[in-house]
Design a protein around this motif. Structure first.
Motif, mmCIF file in Angstrom:
data_model
loop_
_atom_site.group_PDB
_atom_site.id
_atom_site.type_symbol
_atom_site.label_atom_id
_atom_site.label_comp_id
_atom_site.label_asym_id
_atom_site.label_seq_id
_atom_site.Cartn_x
_atom_site.Cartn_y
_atom_site.Cartn_z
ATOM 1 N N GLU A 87 0.809 -1.151 0.073
ATOM 2 C CA GLU A 87 0.043 -0.004 0.105
ATOM 3 C C GLU A 87 0.766 1.325 -0.069
ATOM 4 O O GLU A 87 0.563 2.058 -0.726
ATOM 5 C CB GLU A 87 -0.917 0.015 1.114
ATOM 6 C CG GLU A 87 -2.030 -0.916 1.362
ATOM 7 C CD GLU A 87 -2.622 -0.959 2.423
ATOM 8 O OE1 GLU A 87 -2.764 0.015 3.092
ATOM 9 O OE2 GLU A 87 -3.635 -1.939 2.800
ATOM 10 N N ASP A 88 1.982 1.148 0.856
ATOM 11 C CA ASP A 88 2.940 2.356 0.857
ATOM 12 C C ASP A 88 3.394 2.816 -0.510
ATOM 13 O O ASP A 88 3.716 3.826 -0.822
ATOM 14 C CB ASP A 88 3.759 2.111 1.892
ATOM 15 C CG ASP A 88 3.219 2.187 3.417
ATOM 16 O OD1 ASP A 88 2.157 2.733 3.520
ATOM 17 O OD2 ASP A 88 4.000 1.885 4.383
ATOM 18 N N ARG A 89 3.968 1.445 -1.090
ATOM 19 C CA ARG A 89 4.485 1.622 -2.449
ATOM 20 C C ARG A 89 3.691 2.042 -3.497
ATOM 21 O O ARG A 89 3.870 3.001 -4.342
ATOM 22 C CB ARG A 89 4.911 0.281 -3.007
ATOM 23 C CG ARG A 89 6.040 0.276 -4.115
ATOM 24 C CD ARG A 89 6.357 -1.199 -4.376
ATOM 25 N NE ARG A 89 7.319 -1.634 -3.369
ATOM 26 C CZ ARG A 89 7.407 -2.798 -3.155
ATOM 27 N NH1 ARG A 89 6.703 -3.870 -3.890
ATOM 28 N NH2 ARG A 89 8.163 -3.256 -2.086
ATOM 29 N N ALA A 90 2.375 1.767 -3.486
ATOM 30 C CA ALA A 90 1.169 2.265 -4.514
ATOM 31 C C ALA A 90 1.072 3.646 -4.014
ATOM 32 O O ALA A 90 0.917 4.472 -5.094
ATOM 33 C CB ALA A 90 0.053 1.403 -4.290
ATOM 34 N N LYS A 91 0.875 4.257 -2.792
ATOM 35 C CA LYS A 91 0.738 5.710 -2.741
ATOM 36 C C LYS A 91 1.904 6.412 -2.790
ATOM 37 O O LYS A 91 1.436 7.656 -3.590
ATOM 38 C CB LYS A 91 0.622 5.783 -1.106
ATOM 39 C CG LYS A 91 -0.883 5.328 -0.717
ATOM 40 C CD LYS A 91 -0.902 5.589 0.776
ATOM 41 C CE LYS A 91 -2.260 4.938 1.531
ATOM 42 N NZ LYS A 91 -2.227 5.096 2.887
ATOM 43 N N LYS B 3 -0.242 7.478 -12.285
ATOM 44 C CA LYS B 3 0.023 8.324 -13.595
ATOM 45 C C LYS B 3 -1.166 8.406 -14.559
ATOM 46 O O LYS B 3 -1.718 7.476 -14.738
ATOM 47 C CB LYS B 3 1.301 7.362 -14.090
ATOM 48 C CG LYS B 3 2.445 7.259 -13.113
ATOM 49 C CD LYS B 3 3.525 6.831 -13.865
ATOM 50 C CE LYS B 3 4.776 6.568 -12.820
ATOM 51 N NZ LYS B 3 6.085 5.735 -13.588
ATOM 52 N N ARG B 4 -0.947 9.701 -15.386
ATOM 53 C CA ARG B 4 -2.089 9.772 -16.081
ATOM 54 C C ARG B 4 -1.602 9.114 -17.582
ATOM 55 O O ARG B 4 -0.521 9.162 -18.098
ATOM 56 C CB ARG B 4 -1.922 11.313 -16.606
ATOM 57 C CG ARG B 4 -2.943 11.680 -17.598
ATOM 58 C CD ARG B 4 -3.337 13.135 -17.863
ATOM 59 N NE ARG B 4 -2.375 13.747 -18.721
ATOM 60 C CZ ARG B 4 -2.184 13.542 -19.892
ATOM 61 N NH1 ARG B 4 -3.058 12.889 -20.572
ATOM 62 N NH2 ARG B 4 -1.445 14.207 -20.679
ATOM 63 N N LYS B 5 -2.234 8.049 -18.228
ATOM 64 C CA LYS B 5 -2.337 7.578 -19.406
ATOM 65 C C LYS B 5 -2.202 8.610 -20.596
ATOM 66 O O LYS B 5 -3.090 9.366 -20.523
ATOM 67 C CB LYS B 5 -3.165 6.585 -19.733
ATOM 68 C CG LYS B 5 -3.143 5.294 -18.414
ATOM 69 C CD LYS B 5 -3.994 4.188 -19.031
ATOM 70 C CE LYS B 5 -3.845 3.128 -18.233
ATOM 71 N NZ LYS B 5 -4.806 1.717 -18.298
ATOM 72 N N SER B 6 -1.331 8.595 -21.375
ATOM 73 C CA SER B 6 -1.280 9.250 -22.472
ATOM 74 C C SER B 6 -2.062 8.790 -23.622
ATOM 75 O O SER B 6 -2.249 7.603 -23.921
ATOM 76 C CB SER B 6 0.111 9.352 -23.050
ATOM 77 O OG SER B 6 0.668 8.251 -23.510
ATOM 78 N N SER B 7 -2.668 9.700 -24.343
ATOM 79 C CA SER B 7 -3.487 9.426 -25.443
ATOM 80 C C SER B 7 -2.744 8.936 -26.696
ATOM 81 O O SER B 7 -1.451 9.021 -26.903
ATOM 82 C CB SER B 7 -4.254 10.682 -25.771
ATOM 83 O OG SER B 7 -4.967 10.308 -27.196
#
Length: 194
Positions: free
Chosen positions: A159-163, A168-172
């Motif tokens: 959980e700490d690693r995920a936070k 990340k925003r996926k690019s179009s």
């Protein structure tokens, strides 16, 4: 000519079977081998290992065998060695942390200085070390309640690693393309008009 009773024949046959089975139970003479106890195999420390930690410990045991069972405490297994043995590359550190937590392994961390890497050195706690010290058997202190504690620690770490990583925003797929001219009108006869 000697006469054997059926009882004697049974004893002779049993002795021959014992000799044959003992012959095939002995460790091989021409290759290195180790013994592990039933207590170790069925211990909570070993049975609760993740697949990557299980592969990692057997890779370190393989290095122990390569060194003639003399270098425990000075065992060096590199990152590519773990990967070649089947340990997931990004989970090697997690596997080593798990082995250390469960008392199966001790790690002396190496450091890189002035461009020279110093690798980690490993000691298996269930075998004696290179200086002649007896096994420390730290894994015996790991019980069933510690298994649940390890699971909680592992999930908290994830959980700490995920936070920390964040989403990340996926690019179009069209982001790298040249945009169209929407405000410019084009007349094929006259050229571009505004």
């Amino acid at each position: 000519m000697a006469v054997y009773s059926t009882r004697d024949k049974g004893r002779i046959a049993q002795t021959m079977v014992e000799k044959l089975t003992d012959k095939h139970r002995r460790p091989p003479k021409d290759m290195p081998w180790i013994w592990v106890t039933e207590e170790w195999i069925f211990s909570p420390a070993y049975t609760s290992l993740s697949p990557n930690a299980n592969r990692a410990i057997w890779r370190i045991i393989g290095e122990y065998l390569k060194g003639g069972r003399k270098d425990n405490g000075r065992l060096i297994v590199t990152h590519p060695d773990f990967i070649a043995y089947g340990v997931t590359g990004r989970l090697i550190a997690d596997a080593l942390d798990e082995l250390t937590f469960k008392g199966l392994l001790r790690v002396q961390r190496g450091r890189g200085a002035e461009g020279t890497p110093h690798p980690n050195r490993y000691r298996l706690t269930f075998f004696g070390d290179f200086e002649g010290a007896a096994p420390t058997n730290e894994w015996k202190g790991f019980g069933p309640d510690d298994v649940s504690r390890w699971d909680k620690m592992r999930s908290q770490k994830a959980e700490d690693r995920a936070k920390k990583a964040g989403r990340k925003r996926k690019s179009s797929l069209h982001e790298g393309e040249i945009p169209r001219f929407t405000n410019v009108k084009f007349n094929p006869l006259k050229g571009r008009t505004a």
